[in-house]
Design a protein around this motif. Structure first.
Motif, PDB file in Angstrom:
ATOM      1  N   GLU A 158       0.755  -1.595   0.115  1.00  0.00           N
ATOM      2  CA  GLU A 158       0.317   0.323  -0.198  1.00  0.00           C
ATOM      3  C   GLU A 158       1.053   1.480   0.200  1.00  0.00           C
ATOM      4  OE1 GLU A 158      -3.961   0.356  -0.128  1.00  0.00           O
ATOM      5  OE2 GLU A 158      -3.176  -2.160  -0.178  1.00  0.00           O
ATOM      6  N   LEU A 159       1.887   1.058   0.908  1.00  0.00           N
ATOM      7  CA  LEU A 159       3.025   2.920   0.997  1.00  0.00           C
ATOM      8  C   LEU A 159       3.483   2.712  -0.311  1.00  0.00           C
ATOM      9  CD1 LEU A 159       4.230   2.236   4.524  1.00  0.00           C
ATOM     10  CD2 LEU A 159       2.618   3.786   4.151  1.00  0.00           C
ATOM     11  N   ALA A 160       4.414   2.071  -1.529  1.00  0.00           N
ATOM     12  CA  ALA A 160       4.819   2.020  -2.637  1.00  0.00           C
ATOM     13  C   ALA A 160       3.959   2.069  -3.137  1.00  0.00           C
ATOM     14  CB  ALA A 160       5.628   0.384  -2.903  1.00  0.00           C
ATOM     15  N   GLN A 161       2.573   1.673  -3.316  1.00  0.00           N
ATOM     16  CA  GLN A 161       1.715   2.801  -4.408  1.00  0.00           C
ATOM     17  C   GLN A 161       1.335   4.034  -3.761  1.00  0.00           C
ATOM     18  OE1 GLN A 161      -1.027  -0.164  -4.069  1.00  0.00           O
ATOM     19  NE2 GLN A 161       0.336  -1.425  -5.865  1.00  0.00           N
ATOM     20  N   GLY A 162       1.154   4.297  -2.655  1.00  0.00           N
ATOM     21  CA  GLY A 162       0.798   5.971  -1.661  1.00  0.00           C
ATOM     22  C   GLY A 162       1.779   6.449  -1.787  1.00  0.00           C
ATOM     23  N   VAL A 163       2.587   6.548  -1.399  1.00  0.00           N
ATOM     24  CA  VAL A 163       4.067   7.090  -2.090  1.00  0.00           C
ATOM     25  C   VAL A 163       4.643   6.916  -3.098  1.00  0.00           C
ATOM     26  CG1 VAL A 163       4.235   7.367   0.754  1.00  0.00           C
ATOM     27  CG2 VAL A 163       5.587   6.307  -0.904  1.00  0.00           C
ATOM     28  N   ASP A 164       4.766   6.651  -4.425  1.00  0.00           N
ATOM     29  CA  ASP A 164       5.113   6.782  -5.294  1.00  0.00           C
ATOM     30  C   ASP A 164       6.117   6.110  -5.289  1.00  0.00           C
ATOM     31  OD1 ASP A 164       3.397   7.319  -7.021  1.00  0.00           O
ATOM     32  OD2 ASP A 164       3.389  10.183  -6.153  1.00  0.00           O
ATOM     33  N   ALA A 165       6.581   4.945  -4.236  1.00  0.00           N
ATOM     34  CA  ALA A 165       7.636   4.684  -3.828  1.00  0.00           C
ATOM     35  C   ALA A 165       8.869   4.307  -5.519  1.00  0.00           C
ATOM     36  CB  ALA A 165       8.303   3.780  -3.448  1.00  0.00           C
ATOM     37  N   ASP A 166       9.943   4.643  -5.227  1.00  0.00           N
ATOM     38  CA  ASP A 166      11.418   4.099  -7.158  1.00  0.00           C
ATOM     39  C   ASP A 166      11.586   3.159  -6.148  1.00  0.00           C
ATOM     40  OD1 ASP A 166      11.725   7.081  -7.796  1.00  0.00           O
ATOM     41  OD2 ASP A 166      11.554   7.484  -6.003  1.00  0.00           O
ATOM     42  N   ARG A 167      12.135   2.393  -5.241  1.00  0.00           N
ATOM     43  CA  ARG A 167      12.232   1.061  -3.989  1.00  0.00           C
ATOM     44  C   ARG A 167      11.716   0.565  -3.616  1.00  0.00           C
ATOM     45  NH1 ARG A 167      17.985   0.148  -4.171  1.00  0.00           N
ATOM     46  NH2 ARG A 167      17.658  -1.673  -5.252  1.00  0.00           N
ATOM     47  N   VAL A 168      11.529  -0.470  -3.300  1.00  0.00           N
ATOM     48  CA  VAL A 168      10.940  -1.517  -2.303  1.00  0.00           C
ATOM     49  C   VAL A 168      11.971  -2.878  -2.018  1.00  0.00           C
ATOM     50  CG1 VAL A 168       9.084  -2.621  -1.611  1.00  0.00           C
ATOM     51  CG2 VAL A 168       7.956  -0.689  -2.641  1.00  0.00           C
ATOM     52  N   GLY A 169      12.055  -2.742  -0.432  1.00  0.00           N
ATOM     53  CA  GLY A 169      12.922  -3.588   0.424  1.00  0.00           C
ATOM     54  C   GLY A 169      12.180  -4.407   1.413  1.00  0.00           C
ATOM     55  N   LEU A 170      12.645  -5.870   0.626  1.00  0.00           N
ATOM     56  CA  LEU A 170      12.084  -6.504   2.823  1.00  0.00           C
ATOM     57  C   LEU A 170      13.574  -7.300   2.541  1.00  0.00           C
ATOM     58  CD1 LEU A 170       8.656  -8.322   1.420  1.00  0.00           C
ATOM     59  CD2 LEU A 170       9.078  -6.441   2.054  1.00  0.00           C
ATOM     60  N   CYS A 171      13.731  -6.051   3.382  1.00  0.00           N
ATOM     61  CA  CYS A 171      15.587  -7.250   4.529  1.00  0.00           C
ATOM     62  C   CYS A 171      14.532  -8.348   5.543  1.00  0.00           C
ATOM     63  CB  CYS A 171      15.599  -6.390   5.312  1.00  0.00           C
ATOM     64  SG  CYS A 171      16.585  -6.540   6.410  1.00  0.00           S
ATOM     65  N   SER A 172      14.669 -10.035   5.257  1.00  0.00           N
ATOM     66  CA  SER A 172      14.335 -10.966   6.077  1.00  0.00           C
ATOM     67  C   SER A 172      15.564 -11.539   6.623  1.00  0.00           C
ATOM     68  CB  SER A 172      13.599 -11.547   5.296  1.00  0.00           C
ATOM     69  OG  SER A 172      12.719 -12.746   5.937  1.00  0.00           O
ATOM     70  N   ALA A 173      15.272 -13.385   7.031  1.00  0.00           N
ATOM     71  CA  ALA A 173      16.630 -13.447   7.541  1.00  0.00           C
ATOM     72  C   ALA A 173      17.134 -14.394   6.679  1.00  0.00           C
ATOM     73  CB  ALA A 173      16.015 -14.702   8.700  1.00  0.00           C
ATOM     74  N   VAL A 174      17.061 -14.562   5.145  1.00  0.00           N
ATOM     75  CA  VAL A 174      17.218 -15.187   4.208  1.00  0.00           C
ATOM     76  C   VAL A 174      17.920 -14.272   3.696  1.00  0.00           C
ATOM     77  CG1 VAL A 174      16.186 -17.544   4.089  1.00  0.00           C
ATOM     78  CG2 VAL A 174      15.507 -15.720   2.934  1.00  0.00           C
ATOM     79  N   PRO A 175      18.930 -14.327   2.423  1.00  0.00           N
ATOM     80  CA  PRO A 175      19.596 -13.876   1.534  1.00  0.00           C
ATOM     81  C   PRO A 175      19.071 -13.754   0.404  1.00  0.00           C
ATOM     82  CG  PRO A 175      21.154 -15.708   1.521  1.00  0.00           C
ATOM     83  CD  PRO A 175      19.787 -15.617   2.611  1.00  0.00           C
ATOM     84  N   GLY A 176      17.907 -14.088   0.406  1.00  0.00           N
ATOM     85  CA  GLY A 176      16.438 -14.098  -0.460  1.00  0.00           C
ATOM     86  C   GLY A 176      15.738 -14.604  -0.174  1.00  0.00           C
ATOM     87  N   VAL A 177      15.275 -15.178  -1.782  1.00  0.00           N
ATOM     88  CA  VAL A 177      14.698 -16.238  -2.411  1.00  0.00           C
ATOM     89  C   VAL A 177      14.992 -17.514  -2.658  1.00  0.00           C
ATOM     90  CG1 VAL A 177      12.226 -17.401  -2.935  1.00  0.00           C
ATOM     91  CG2 VAL A 177      12.457 -15.057  -3.290  1.00  0.00           C
ATOM     92  N   LEU A 178      15.543 -18.506  -1.942  1.00  0.00           N
ATOM     93  CA  LEU A 178      16.154 -19.897  -1.930  1.00  0.00           C
ATOM     94  C   LEU A 178      15.755 -20.283  -3.302  1.00  0.00           C
ATOM     95  CD1 LEU A 178      17.691 -19.880   1.298  1.00  0.00           C
ATOM     96  CD2 LEU A 178      18.663 -18.501  -0.096  1.00  0.00           C
ATOM     97  N   ASP A 179      16.454 -21.312  -3.758  1.00  0.00           N
ATOM     98  CA  ASP A 179      15.752 -22.597  -4.926  1.00  0.00           C
ATOM     99  C   ASP A 179      16.244 -23.810  -3.722  1.00  0.00           C
ATOM    100  OD1 ASP A 179      18.665 -23.109  -4.958  1.00  0.00           O
ATOM    101  OD2 ASP A 179      18.795 -21.905  -6.875  1.00  0.00           O
TER     102      ASP A 179
END
Ligand SMILES: Nc1ncnc2c1ncn2[C@@H]1O[C@H](COP(=O)(O)OP(=O)(O)OP(=O)(O)O)[C@@H](O)[C@H]1O
Ligand SMILES: C=C(C)CCOP(=O)(O)O
Length: 246
Positions: A158-179
């Motif tokens: 919602e925020l990304a759309q509402g503030v016209d974000a240029d970049r969105v990041g999710l910092c999680s416990a994993v280095p990315g989506v893993l295969d």
């Protein structure tokens, strides 16, 4: 450059010890944000629950779709998230981030179909005035259900759309989506390509883990990244990190 950054609950808390902050990780994230905050035009921070919020939500049977009218439950879940928010704000302030809290319970709601509405004018104005608004997963009014949980991931969308974000990041416990070999998948363009490797979260989490994140981020117009704590600084510096979701 306006950025929306979510600090996952699995980063800022010890997810398997009830209501325990991971002080070292939170401090590292706050330090990286403090180093970069003056180089971005606007930054909105969202944090998840981890070992705060989720245990209470589970105890009262509340999820993003199952609600409660029990006032004690509302206050327990919201109170836990506000406590965590206070810790996050304190660490950000220690690193000179102009962080101010925005509590979703006071602003957001869902209609009978579960559709989320998050007013963002206050967030936009705070950004324009040089503050870093800090939102968090919470409980919110839900027509016909009492209150339900809103996840930090939903707020990010919602925020990304509402503030016209240029970049969105999710910092999680994993280095990315893993295969299947636990290697980071550098780029995801379609859910079907990764559906077989996406599981739920490995701790008490009423909001859905990695599969829900990828689905939600694919729906965004703006590019999003999933990465771990060590990449917060590089992400804020504009570097490609972790998994990019387009
Ligand atoms: N293919 C996958 N790649 C990476 N992580 C995965 C995958 N499938 C499932 N997961 C799980 O998803 C978790 C990340 O989701 P989770 O909801 O726990 O993150 P978070 O955003 O940090 O937490 P919170 O929802 O409390 O804010 C990982 O820790 C991992 O256990
Ligand atoms: C359980 C609550 C209230 C917080 C949910 O936020 P999340 O950890 O981002 O899913």
């Amino acid at each position: 450059m306006t950025v929306v950054l979510k600090l996952g609950g699995s980063v800022v808390t010890e997810k398997d010890r009830k209501e325990t902050v991971d002080g070292e990780s939170l401090d590292a994230a706050a330090a990286a944000i403090g180093d970069a905050v003056n180089d971005v035009d606007g930054l909105v921070v969202v944090h998840g629950g981890g070992s705060f919020g989720h245990p209470n939500a589970a105890a009262y049977g509340v999820s993003t779709t199952e609600g409660t009218h029990d006032t004690e439950g509302v206050l327990a879940i919201h109170g836990a998230m506000k406590t965590l928010n206070t810790f996050v704000l304190r660490r950000l302030r220690e690193h000179d981030v102009p962080a101010v809290p925005v509590h979703p319970l006071s602003a957001a709601s869902r209609d009978t179909g579960g559709e989320l509405t998050l007013p963002v004018q206050q967030v936009r104005t705070l950004l324009g005035e040089g503050f870093v608004p800090v939102l968090h997963g919470d409980v919110i009014a839900h027509a016909g259900e009492g209150v339900t949980v809103v996840s930090g991931d939903e707020l990010v969308v919602e925020l990304a759309q509402g503030v016209d974000a240029d970049r969105v990041g999710l910092c999680s416990a994993v280095p990315g989506v893993l295969d299947e070999n636990d290697d980071v998948i550098p780029r995801i363009d379609a859910y079907e390509d990764v559906a077989n490797v996406l599981g739920a979260s490995d701790a008490t989490d009423v909001t859905g883990g990695m599969a829900g994140k990828v689905r939600a981020l694919l729906d965004l117009d703006v590019e999003a990244s999933i990465f771990d704590l060590g990449s917060v600084g590089p992400f804020l510096a504009g570097e490609p990190v972790g998994t990019t979701i387009d």
